[in-house]
Motif scaffolding. Structure first.
Motif, PDB file in Angstrom:
ATOM      1  N   VAL A   1     -32.738  11.037   6.178  1.00  0.00           N
ATOM      2  CA  VAL A   1     -33.008  10.226   4.964  1.00  0.00           C
ATOM      3  C   VAL A   1     -33.233   8.636   5.609  1.00  0.00           C
ATOM      4  CG1 VAL A   1     -32.335   9.339   2.761  1.00  0.00           C
ATOM      5  CG2 VAL A   1     -31.896  11.726   3.345  1.00  0.00           C
ATOM      6  N   VAL A   2     -34.381   8.068   5.640  1.00  0.00           N
ATOM      7  CA  VAL A   2     -34.290   6.759   5.749  1.00  0.00           C
ATOM      8  C   VAL A   2     -34.409   5.864   4.637  1.00  0.00           C
ATOM      9  CG1 VAL A   2     -35.779   5.002   6.825  1.00  0.00           C
ATOM     10  CG2 VAL A   2     -35.706   7.339   8.058  1.00  0.00           C
TER      11      VAL A   2
ATOM     12  N   ILE B   1     -43.106   0.330   3.695  1.00  0.00           N
ATOM     13  CA  ILE B   1     -43.016   1.609   4.138  1.00  0.00           C
ATOM     14  C   ILE B   1     -43.551   2.085   5.442  1.00  0.00           C
ATOM     15  CG2 ILE B   1     -45.408   2.004   3.444  1.00  0.00           C
ATOM     16  CD1 ILE B   1     -44.314   4.591   2.073  1.00  0.00           C
ATOM     17  N   ALA B   2     -44.007   1.236   6.392  1.00  0.00           N
ATOM     18  CA  ALA B   2     -44.205   1.337   7.624  1.00  0.00           C
ATOM     19  C   ALA B   2     -43.296   1.252   8.490  1.00  0.00           C
ATOM     20  CB  ALA B   2     -45.511   0.415   7.978  1.00  0.00           C
ATOM     21  N   ALA B   3     -42.288   0.342   8.253  1.00  0.00           N
ATOM     22  CA  ALA B   3     -41.169   0.160   8.883  1.00  0.00           C
ATOM     23  C   ALA B   3     -40.260   1.464   8.665  1.00  0.00           C
ATOM     24  CB  ALA B   3     -40.430  -1.069   8.696  1.00  0.00           C
ATOM     25  N   ALA B   4     -40.125   1.945   7.321  1.00  0.00           N
ATOM     26  CA  ALA B   4     -39.387   3.027   7.254  1.00  0.00           C
ATOM     27  C   ALA B   4     -39.827   4.366   8.191  1.00  0.00           C
ATOM     28  CB  ALA B   4     -39.235   3.424   5.905  1.00  0.00           C
ATOM     29  N   ARG B   5     -41.168   4.569   8.083  1.00  0.00           N
ATOM     30  CA  ARG B   5     -41.781   5.549   8.705  1.00  0.00           C
ATOM     31  C   ARG B   5     -41.768   5.393  10.222  1.00  0.00           C
ATOM     32  NH1 ARG B   5     -47.369   4.527   5.260  1.00  0.00           N
ATOM     33  NH2 ARG B   5     -46.788   6.347   3.555  1.00  0.00           N
ATOM     34  N   ASN B   6     -41.606   4.041  10.695  1.00  0.00           N
ATOM     35  CA  ASN B   6     -41.365   4.088  12.301  1.00  0.00           C
ATOM     36  C   ASN B   6     -40.062   4.336  12.488  1.00  0.00           C
ATOM     37  OD1 ASN B   6     -43.972   3.345  13.228  1.00  0.00           O
ATOM     38  ND2 ASN B   6     -43.619   1.162  12.767  1.00  0.00           N
ATOM     39  N   ARG B   7     -38.953   4.059  11.742  1.00  0.00           N
ATOM     40  CA  ARG B   7     -37.647   4.289  12.041  1.00  0.00           C
ATOM     41  C   ARG B   7     -37.392   5.978  12.004  1.00  0.00           C
ATOM     42  NH1 ARG B   7     -32.107   2.466  12.071  1.00  0.00           N
ATOM     43  NH2 ARG B   7     -33.092   0.383  12.288  1.00  0.00           N
TER      44      ARG B   7
ATOM     45  N   LEU C   1     -39.610   7.925  13.365  1.00  0.00           N
ATOM     46  CA  LEU C   1     -40.107   8.155  14.566  1.00  0.00           C
ATOM     47  C   LEU C   1     -39.230   7.801  15.711  1.00  0.00           C
ATOM     48  CD1 LEU C   1     -43.920   7.027  14.575  1.00  0.00           C
ATOM     49  CD2 LEU C   1     -43.043   9.346  14.511  1.00  0.00           C
ATOM     50  N   ASP C   2     -38.638   6.585  15.613  1.00  0.00           N
ATOM     51  CA  ASP C   2     -37.678   6.114  16.581  1.00  0.00           C
ATOM     52  C   ASP C   2     -36.391   6.831  16.787  1.00  0.00           C
ATOM     53  OD1 ASP C   2     -39.438   4.213  17.104  1.00  0.00           O
ATOM     54  OD2 ASP C   2     -38.678   2.492  15.826  1.00  0.00           O
ATOM     55  N   VAL C   3     -35.908   7.516  15.564  1.00  0.00           N
ATOM     56  CA  VAL C   3     -34.673   8.086  15.751  1.00  0.00           C
ATOM     57  C   VAL C   3     -34.715   9.831  16.203  1.00  0.00           C
ATOM     58  CG1 VAL C   3     -33.421   6.439  14.615  1.00  0.00           C
ATOM     59  CG2 VAL C   3     -34.233   8.402  13.363  1.00  0.00           C
ATOM     60  N   SER C   4     -35.971  10.066  16.330  1.00  0.00           N
ATOM     61  CA  SER C   4     -36.447  11.441  16.484  1.00  0.00           C
ATOM     62  C   SER C   4     -36.810  11.857  17.715  1.00  0.00           C
ATOM     63  CB  SER C   4     -37.374  11.817  15.271  1.00  0.00           C
ATOM     64  OG  SER C   4     -36.891  11.555  14.071  1.00  0.00           O
ATOM     65  N   HIS C   5     -36.419  10.949  18.804  1.00  0.00           N
ATOM     66  CA  HIS C   5     -36.872  11.254  20.165  1.00  0.00           C
ATOM     67  C   HIS C   5     -36.484  12.524  20.670  1.00  0.00           C
ATOM     68  CE1 HIS C   5     -32.625  10.237  21.188  1.00  0.00           C
ATOM     69  NE2 HIS C   5     -32.647   9.280  20.270  1.00  0.00           N
ATOM     70  N   ASP C   6     -35.289  13.189  20.226  1.00  0.00           N
ATOM     71  CA  ASP C   6     -34.960  14.308  20.550  1.00  0.00           C
ATOM     72  C   ASP C   6     -35.531  15.369  19.668  1.00  0.00           C
ATOM     73  OD1 ASP C   6     -33.667  13.780  18.060  1.00  0.00           O
ATOM     74  OD2 ASP C   6     -31.669  14.887  18.745  1.00  0.00           O
ATOM     75  N   ARG C   7     -36.672  15.490  19.071  1.00  0.00           N
ATOM     76  CA  ARG C   7     -37.151  16.272  17.987  1.00  0.00           C
ATOM     77  C   ARG C   7     -38.512  16.615  18.433  1.00  0.00           C
ATOM     78  NH1 ARG C   7     -33.893  19.654  14.956  1.00  0.00           N
ATOM     79  NH2 ARG C   7     -32.459  19.141  16.708  1.00  0.00           N
ATOM     80  N   ASP C   8     -38.872  17.925  18.349  1.00  0.00           N
ATOM     81  CA  ASP C   8     -40.439  18.102  18.649  1.00  0.00           C
ATOM     82  C   ASP C   8     -41.344  17.991  17.512  1.00  0.00           C
ATOM     83  OD1 ASP C   8     -39.627  19.138  21.353  1.00  0.00           O
ATOM     84  OD2 ASP C   8     -38.896  20.904  20.433  1.00  0.00           O
ATOM     85  N   LEU C   9     -40.802  18.342  16.172  1.00  0.00           N
ATOM     86  CA  LEU C   9     -41.817  18.056  15.180  1.00  0.00           C
ATOM     87  C   LEU C   9     -41.037  17.195  14.146  1.00  0.00           C
ATOM     88  CD1 LEU C   9     -42.908  21.963  14.865  1.00  0.00           C
ATOM     89  CD2 LEU C   9     -44.165  20.176  16.060  1.00  0.00           C
ATOM     90  N   LEU C  10     -41.963  16.483  13.283  1.00  0.00           N
ATOM     91  CA  LEU C  10     -41.401  15.725  12.261  1.00  0.00           C
ATOM     92  C   LEU C  10     -42.273  16.012  11.113  1.00  0.00           C
ATOM     93  CD1 LEU C  10     -39.212  13.493  11.604  1.00  0.00           C
ATOM     94  CD2 LEU C  10     -41.241  11.803  12.036  1.00  0.00           C
TER      95      LEU C  10
ATOM     96  N   GLY D   1     -49.134   7.311  22.182  1.00  0.00           N
ATOM     97  CA  GLY D   1     -48.534   5.892  21.805  1.00  0.00           C
ATOM     98  C   GLY D   1     -48.692   5.382  20.213  1.00  0.00           C
ATOM     99  N   LEU D   2     -48.581   6.339  19.536  1.00  0.00           N
ATOM    100  CA  LEU D   2     -48.684   5.901  18.115  1.00  0.00           C
ATOM    101  C   LEU D   2     -47.373   5.512  17.452  1.00  0.00           C
ATOM    102  CD1 LEU D   2     -51.426   8.795  17.046  1.00  0.00           C
ATOM    103  CD2 LEU D   2     -51.961   6.243  17.412  1.00  0.00           C
ATOM    104  N   SER D   3     -47.766   4.656  16.275  1.00  0.00           N
ATOM    105  CA  SER D   3     -46.622   4.036  15.293  1.00  0.00           C
ATOM    106  C   SER D   3     -47.292   3.494  14.331  1.00  0.00           C
ATOM    107  CB  SER D   3     -45.710   3.023  16.037  1.00  0.00           C
ATOM    108  OG  SER D   3     -46.443   1.840  16.220  1.00  0.00           O
ATOM    109  N   PHE D   4     -46.486   3.389  13.251  1.00  0.00           N
ATOM    110  CA  PHE D   4     -47.023   2.793  12.092  1.00  0.00           C
ATOM    111  C   PHE D   4     -47.269   1.390  11.934  1.00  0.00           C
ATOM    112  CE2 PHE D   4     -45.532   6.985  10.989  1.00  0.00           C
ATOM    113  CZ  PHE D   4     -46.554   7.623  10.238  1.00  0.00           C
ATOM    114  N   ASP D   5     -48.326   0.782  11.814  1.00  0.00           N
ATOM    115  CA  ASP D   5     -48.553  -0.592  11.718  1.00  0.00           C
ATOM    116  C   ASP D   5     -47.901  -1.402  10.770  1.00  0.00           C
ATOM    117  OD1 ASP D   5     -49.703  -3.281  11.928  1.00  0.00           O
ATOM    118  OD2 ASP D   5     -51.827  -2.370  12.658  1.00  0.00           O
ATOM    119  N   LEU D   6     -47.083  -2.344  11.030  1.00  0.00           N
ATOM    120  CA  LEU D   6     -46.235  -3.037  10.133  1.00  0.00           C
ATOM    121  C   LEU D   6     -47.184  -4.043   9.425  1.00  0.00           C
ATOM    122  CD1 LEU D   6     -43.059  -3.857  12.420  1.00  0.00           C
ATOM    123  CD2 LEU D   6     -43.396  -1.841  10.820  1.00  0.00           C
ATOM    124  N   ASP D   7     -48.065  -4.311   9.611  1.00  0.00           N
ATOM    125  CA  ASP D   7     -49.013  -4.959   9.018  1.00  0.00           C
ATOM    126  C   ASP D   7     -49.570  -4.544   7.636  1.00  0.00           C
ATOM    127  OD1 ASP D   7     -50.571  -7.515   8.482  1.00  0.00           O
ATOM    128  OD2 ASP D   7     -52.419  -6.467   9.135  1.00  0.00           O
TER     129      ASP D   7
END
Length: 312
Positions: free
Chosen positions: A44-45, A78-84, A86-95, A175-181
């Motif tokens: 939960v983010v 919401i972009a920052a929440a989506r990135n969080r 991603l960032d804390v799921s470095h040990d997971r294969d699927l999200l 190298g994808l992430s959600f654009d904070l803009d």
């Protein structure tokens, strides 16, 4: 075969009732996947810097047989929440992303995962709206809450994160992430998935993995649905400019989106007039929807954004 590890990510912002109802259902879905041999946890983010959902999440997950993690993302949007997630799921294969106001059908997660194994790609599922209060007939006639459906396995070229499974290995490779803009205007998921496909990724549809979107009464209004159509148009144009990799591509997208926007405005006006003359509610409503979407497409080419998620 060792199956990939899976994380369900649900984003929330000051919706205690929604997240309290969502967690038990997600726990049940995770349990079904665990029984099928998958390693699953839930994240939960909370996009509230005050961590307002912490106690609710703790209570709702107290008896969970699968791990439920809680993270606060203090940066608004919401972009920052989506990135969080991603960032804390470095040990997971699927999200797997899902919204806090959505309720999955039974075996939703298993269906997404089985489709992933079949096609080795990101997987997108359908979202069907249910209403706290039945909307007026004009909104229904305009199809404002009608979303796409297609056969399972159909290729998908753009998606939202309200029912989306991502292969994190592919996300990291690109190298994808959600654009904070796009955090307050929306559209970061549109851009993300368009970039995923543009860089060689693949997404397919799973028509059986349905989630139901619970629409509150304050969203089932003419003003809200027309502003959403406008925002959708501006977001598409804005993401087109980001997807472009060269000046010629940028100019091509600008011309294409502006032309499409003007055509939609013209078509929308024609439908509106026809609806007035024939007293057709469907023509009036679909005309207004096309007009709003077209205006957004055309305005977005010149940098206009409607910040749907702006907080007071």
């Amino acid at each position: 075969m060792v199956k990939p590890s899976v994380r369900i990510a649900v984003l929330t912002y000051r919706r205690a009732e929604d997240i309290a109802e969502a967690i038990p259902r997600l726990v049940a879905e995770a349990g079904l996947a665990v029984a099928a041999g998958w390693d699953v946890d839930i994240l939960v983010v909370d996009n509230d810097a005050g961590a307002s959902a912490r106690e609710t999440v703790a209570r709702a997950s107290a008896d969970s047989p699968v791990p439920v993690h809680y993270e606060v993302e203090p940066v608004s949007g919401i972009a920052a929440a989506r990135n969080r997630a991603l960032d804390v799921s470095h040990d997971r294969d699927l999200l797997v992303y899902i919204d806090d106001d959505e309720r999955p059908v039974e075996r939703w997660l298993v269906l997404l995962l089985e489709t992933y194994l079949t096609y080795s790609s990101a997987v997108v599922g359908p979202v069907i709206s249910q209403f706290d209060r039945e909307p007026e007939s004009w909104i229904t006639a305009g199809g404002f809450f009608t979303r796409r459906r297609m056969p399972t396995g159909s290729p998908v070229f753009v998606a939202a994160t309200n029912n989306l499974l991502l292969d994190l290995g592919q996300v990291r490779e690109f190298g994808l992430s959600f654009d904070l803009d796009f955090g307050l205007s929306g559209g970061s998921d549109t851009l993300f998935t368009r970039q995923l496909v543009a860089r060689g990724g693949r997404m397919v549809w799973c028509d059986e993995a349905i989630v139901y979107d619970i629409v509150p009464a304050n969203r089932a209004t003419r003003r809200w649905v027309l502003l959403r159509a406008l925002r959708s148009g501006t977001s598409w144009s804005a993401t087109s400019l980001r997807v472009a990799r060269s000046v010629p591509q940028r100019l091509w997208w600008q011309a294409k989106d502006f032309g499409s926007g003007i055509a939609r405005v013209g078509g929308g006006l024609a439908r509106l007039l026809a609806g007035v003359v024939t007293r057709s509610e469907r023509l009036r409503a679909t005309g207004a929807r096309n007009l709003a979407r077209g205006a957004g497409l055309a305005a977005g080419v010149f940098g206009y954004r409607y910040h749907e998620y702006k907080r007071s």
